[in-house]
Design a protein around this motif. Structure first.
Motif, PDB file in Angstrom:
ATOM      1  N   LEU A   1     -12.970  21.955   1.146  1.00 27.88           N
ATOM      2  CA  LEU A   1     -13.905  23.184   0.457  1.00 27.88           C
ATOM      3  C   LEU A   1     -13.922  24.324   1.236  1.00 27.88           C
ATOM      4  O   LEU A   1     -14.158  25.413   0.626  1.00 27.88           O
ATOM      5  CB  LEU A   1     -15.141  22.516  -0.002  1.00 27.88           C
ATOM      6  CG  LEU A   1     -15.389  21.260  -0.724  1.00 27.88           C
ATOM      7  CD1 LEU A   1     -16.870  20.836  -1.086  1.00 27.88           C
ATOM      8  CD2 LEU A   1     -14.755  21.726  -2.120  1.00 27.88           C
ATOM      9  N   ALA A   2     -13.881  24.328   2.489  1.00 26.01           N
ATOM     10  CA  ALA A   2     -13.666  25.531   3.255  1.00 26.01           C
ATOM     11  C   ALA A   2     -12.266  26.020   3.650  1.00 26.01           C
ATOM     12  O   ALA A   2     -12.253  27.033   4.087  1.00 26.01           O
ATOM     13  CB  ALA A   2     -14.411  25.258   4.646  1.00 26.01           C
ATOM     14  N   SER A   3     -11.427  25.396   2.957  1.00 22.62           N
ATOM     15  CA  SER A   3      -9.879  25.858   3.368  1.00 22.62           C
ATOM     16  C   SER A   3      -9.488  27.022   2.171  1.00 22.62           C
ATOM     17  O   SER A   3      -9.938  27.064   1.121  1.00 22.62           O
ATOM     18  CB  SER A   3      -9.024  24.649   3.338  1.00 22.62           C
ATOM     19  OG  SER A   3      -8.976  23.985   2.027  1.00 22.62           O
ATOM     20  N   PRO A   4      -8.352  27.781   2.546  1.00 25.05           N
ATOM     21  CA  PRO A   4      -7.659  28.308   1.470  1.00 25.05           C
ATOM     22  C   PRO A   4      -7.195  27.564   0.474  1.00 25.05           C
ATOM     23  O   PRO A   4      -6.963  28.117  -0.526  1.00 25.05           O
ATOM     24  CB  PRO A   4      -6.560  29.093   2.405  1.00 25.05           C
ATOM     25  CG  PRO A   4      -6.806  29.085   3.821  1.00 25.05           C
ATOM     26  CD  PRO A   4      -7.665  27.833   3.878  1.00 25.05           C
TER      27      PRO A   4
ATOM     28  N   TYR B   1      -8.559  25.542  -1.255  1.00 28.20           N
ATOM     29  CA  TYR B   1      -9.565  25.201  -2.079  1.00 28.20           C
ATOM     30  C   TYR B   1      -9.835  26.828  -2.697  1.00 28.20           C
ATOM     31  O   TYR B   1     -10.272  27.055  -3.888  1.00 28.20           O
ATOM     32  CB  TYR B   1     -10.866  24.597  -1.581  1.00 28.20           C
ATOM     33  CG  TYR B   1     -12.232  24.334  -2.795  1.00 28.20           C
ATOM     34  CD1 TYR B   1     -12.022  23.963  -3.785  1.00 28.20           C
ATOM     35  CD2 TYR B   1     -13.157  25.305  -2.522  1.00 28.20           C
ATOM     36  CE1 TYR B   1     -13.147  23.677  -4.491  1.00 28.20           C
ATOM     37  CE2 TYR B   1     -14.125  25.217  -3.182  1.00 28.20           C
ATOM     38  CZ  TYR B   1     -14.271  24.409  -4.457  1.00 28.20           C
ATOM     39  OH  TYR B   1     -15.249  24.553  -5.260  1.00 28.20           O
ATOM     40  N   ARG B   2     -10.294  27.617  -1.697  1.00 23.99           N
ATOM     41  CA  ARG B   2     -10.878  28.673  -1.847  1.00 23.99           C
ATOM     42  C   ARG B   2     -10.018  29.891  -2.222  1.00 23.99           C
ATOM     43  O   ARG B   2     -10.234  31.104  -2.752  1.00 23.99           O
ATOM     44  CB  ARG B   2     -11.798  29.527  -0.730  1.00 23.99           C
ATOM     45  CG  ARG B   2     -12.882  28.488  -0.371  1.00 23.99           C
ATOM     46  CD  ARG B   2     -13.634  28.962   0.833  1.00 23.99           C
ATOM     47  NE  ARG B   2     -14.900  28.276   1.162  1.00 23.99           N
ATOM     48  CZ  ARG B   2     -16.004  28.441   0.628  1.00 23.99           C
ATOM     49  NH1 ARG B   2     -16.018  29.533  -0.145  1.00 23.99           N
ATOM     50  NH2 ARG B   2     -17.040  27.869   0.932  1.00 23.99           N
TER      51      ARG B   2
END
Length: 370
Positions: A345-348, A350-351
């Motif tokens: 969820l904190a990775s590129p 996902y974001r």
């Protein structure tokens, strides 16, 4: 070392550990039991050290007292349990026949009015087949545990090797933890430590807390069913308490067994039958609203379905050793899965932008519960 190589290394290490566990499962029981015993008793040894008792003396004293209590408990409970289990197994056919007879008497008028009286014999046959299949499945499962845990064949080995292993592990526990910690990759050491603390919190919170819940519930059920005069009430109550380690299984098993025996024994006295039902309803209320929140807590993170799957899967694969390893491995995989989800969820990926650095915390897991 690239991230791909690190991932490959840890996957290979995991595969090797699983294969080693599978190959050596026949002799691992005393060692796994000794390790588990040392893990559970380590906090007590730490407290005794703070009181000024040396680690060696504290470990020896704790283990001697534990073995004495364990032996005395076995001497009291085993003869009673063997006698009760044998008598209960002998009575099962008569209980089943009586329940079918009562069902025939009570359901026949209703089926006559519905015009489905001819289906009653088929229903009785189906119930009988279902019970037979259930008993056969339980027997097969227990046989698999026995054959899978071949160290059980040598009770002497279990009773002698386990305390010795527990003693040496308890004496050297802190030193072993420091040594293993020194082996961790330097760059990821803090992250691994955080994950390890979460795993330890999950395992300790569940095992120690749930063990107290099982003891309290088993005592309550056994005393309550015995007081109302239910046949085999103590055996059914202790069984329900012991199986409460598996969510919902203990209470459901105890309820079915006790209600079946109560109907056969007390029919048509509905007061005693409802009293039997009330004991389990009250026990479930106390467990869900007082015992589990206070003793186990909300920070364990072991979902009941995941825990039941882990117990059955590891029990089938590795026998009794698998049952001992199921809870810690399930807790570890749950913590690691939550950490992996946090990283995703904190990775590129996902974001779609720059990664956000977050640290694993078991308390922040609202999006995922394994």
């Amino acid at each position: 070392m690239t991230i791909q190589r690190q991932i490959g290394f840890w996957i290979a290490a995991l595969v090797f550990a699983v294969l080693l566990l599978f190959v050596l499962r026949g002799i691992l029981l005393p060692f796994v039991a000794g390790f588990a015993l040392a893990y559970l008793l380590d906090p007590l040894a730490d407290r005794m050290q703070k009181l000024g008792i040396g680690r060696l003396g504290a470990s020896l004293l704790i283990l001697v007292l534990f073995v004495l209590v364990f032996i005395i408990t076995l001497m009291i409970l085993v003869p009673f349990a063997v006698q009760q289990v044998g008598a209960f197994v002998e009575r099962i056919p008569s209980y089943v026949a009586r329940l079918q007879e009562l069902a025939n008497e009570q359901l026949r008028p209703l089926l006559d009015r519905l015009g489905a009286n001819g289906s009653l014999p088929q229903m009785q046959t189906s119930v009988g087949n279902l019970i037979s299949q259930g008993v056969a499945w339980i027997a097969t499962f227990l046989q698999g545990l026995w054959s899978g845990g071949q160290a059980l064949i040598s009770i002497f080995s279990l009773l002698v090797v386990t305390p010795v292993v527990a003693f040496y592990m308890l004496v050297d526990w802190d030193r072993m933890v420091r040594t293993v910690d020194s082996w961790m990759p330097v760059r990821q050491r803090e992250t691994i430590r955080a994950i390890a603390r979460d795993i330890d919190r999950a395992i300790a919170g569940f095992v120690r807390g749930q063990a107290m819940v099982c003891i309290i519930l088993g005592t309550f059920y056994a005393v309550g069913l015995t007081v109302i005069g239910l046949n085999f009430g103590a055996l059914i109550g202790m069984t329900a308490g012991l199986l409460s380690f598996i969510p919902y299984v203990g209470s459901l098993t105890g309820l079915i067994l006790s209600m079946g025996v109560a109907i056969v024994q007390f029919w048509p006295d509905w007061t005693m039958i409802l009293a039997t039902l009330g004991i389990f309803v009250f026990g479930q209320f106390v467990e869900g609203n007082i015992l589990s929140p206070k003793l186990v807590g909300d920070s364990v993170g072991l979902h009941p379905v995941w825990l039941m799957f882990a117990l059955l899967a590891f029990g089938a694969l590795f026998g009794f050793v698998g049952l001992l390893l199921a809870v810690p491995l399930a807790a570890a995989m749950g913590v690691i899965a939550r950490f992996a989800l946090q990283q995703y969820l904190a990775s590129p990926l996902y974001r779609g932008g720059a990664p956000v650095v977050i640290h694993p915390k078991i308390e922040d897991r609202a999006d995922f519960d394994a």
